[in-house]
Write an enzyme that holds these catalytic residues in place. Structure first.
Site, PDB file in Angstrom:
ATOM      1  N   GLN A  54      56.808   9.242 -58.484  1.00 59.96           N
ATOM      2  CA  GLN A  54      56.737  10.247 -57.412  1.00 59.96           C
ATOM      3  C   GLN A  54      57.683  11.415 -57.631  1.00 59.96           C
ATOM      4  OE1 GLN A  54      56.951   7.116 -54.122  1.00 59.96           O
ATOM      5  NE2 GLN A  54      55.650   8.694 -53.213  1.00 59.96           N
ATOM      6  N   CYS A 111      52.291   7.982 -47.141  1.00 58.30           N
ATOM      7  CA  CYS A 111      52.924   8.111 -48.460  1.00 58.30           C
ATOM      8  C   CYS A 111      53.441   9.524 -48.625  1.00 58.30           C
ATOM      9  CB  CYS A 111      51.901   7.794 -49.546  1.00 58.30           C
ATOM     10  SG  CYS A 111      52.535   8.001 -51.222  1.00 58.30           S
ATOM     11  N   LEU A 112      54.652   9.667 -49.139  1.00 60.77           N
ATOM     12  CA  LEU A 112      55.237  10.993 -49.343  1.00 60.77           C
ATOM     13  C   LEU A 112      54.418  11.826 -50.328  1.00 60.77           C
ATOM     14  CD1 LEU A 112      59.012   9.980 -49.571  1.00 60.77           C
ATOM     15  CD2 LEU A 112      57.820  11.001 -47.616  1.00 60.77           C
ATOM     16  N   HIS A 153      53.728  -1.295 -51.487  1.00 60.33           N
ATOM     17  CA  HIS A 153      53.362   0.118 -51.633  1.00 60.33           C
ATOM     18  C   HIS A 153      54.020   0.721 -52.889  1.00 60.33           C
ATOM     19  CE1 HIS A 153      52.583   4.218 -49.712  1.00 60.33           C
ATOM     20  NE2 HIS A 153      53.389   4.502 -50.718  1.00 60.33           N
TER      21      HIS A 153
HETATM   22 ZN    ZN Z   1      53.856   6.241 -51.713  1.00 63.37          ZN
END
Ligand code: ZN
Length: 196
Positions: A54, A111-112, A153
């Site tokens: 991410q 989710c970011l 996650h």
């Molecule tokens: Zn996420």
């Protein structure tokens, strides 16, 4: 891209299988710096978990942390239903998950990397994670409820997965609408109303 920018869905790094951290990387400055950057990004967002892909780094590293202030929108009953409790920061390297029981915990999740949206996602209630810390020492943690959801996650991110792959698709909503209409409702009732 600034080093704290969080990669968003559409970027191929979020669909790649991340590389394990090699033996000679444990205890290195590079790994410490990666973890520190991830923690800063997670707290700035703010979020309760982050995986290295991410921030554009395809390595098997996750961080997670939950705090009272991050669950302020939930009342006591909602916290209890989710088994959501504060826990201290953890950084896990090369995590392996053992899923316990059936994926019967169904709650809204976001989710970011998919900003502004959330959906009901079935998750296992309990997991055991086996990993290493930044120094290479083994870590084992068996946990239920919200921390178990966060772990599932984040480990999905390491295998190129996003929650949208597992969500009940008809429950996908914009966060404001979800918060106003569905968040406080029993998930079984949400599913019935949305025919999900
Ligand atoms: Zn996420």
């Amino acid at each position: 891209m600034a080093k704290h920018d969080i990669v968003r869905a559409g970027h191929p790094v979020l669909r790649a299988v991340a590389e394990p951290v090699a033996e000679d990387e444990f205890g290195s400055k590079a790994l410490r710096d990666l973890v520190r950057t991830m923690v800063e990004s997670m707290r700035r967002a703010p979020g309760v978990g982050l995986a290295a892909p991410q921030i554009g780094v395809s390595k098997r590293v996750i961080v997670l942390e939950d705090a009272e202030r991050l669950m302020a929108a939930l009342n006591l009953e909602q916290r209890q239903a989710r088994a959501r409790v504060p826990f201290a920061l953890r950084a896990l390297v090369n995590p392996e998950l053992e899923l316990l029981g059936a994926p019967e915990a169904v709650f809204f999740e976001g989710c970011l990397s998919v900003p502004g949206l959330s959906a009901l996602v079935p998750r296992h209630l309990t997991v055991t994670v086996r990993a290493r810390d930044e120094k290479g020492d083994p870590v084992e943690w068996t946990v239920s409820g919200w921390p178990a959801r966060i772990l599932q996650h984040e480990v999905d991110h390491l295998d190129g997965g996003l929650y949208v792959d597992r969500m009940l698709t008809r429950t996908l909503g914009v966060n404001d609408e979800v918060a106003a209409r569905w968040q406080s409702m029993n998930p079984a009732e949400v599913r019935e109303k949305l025919r999900a």
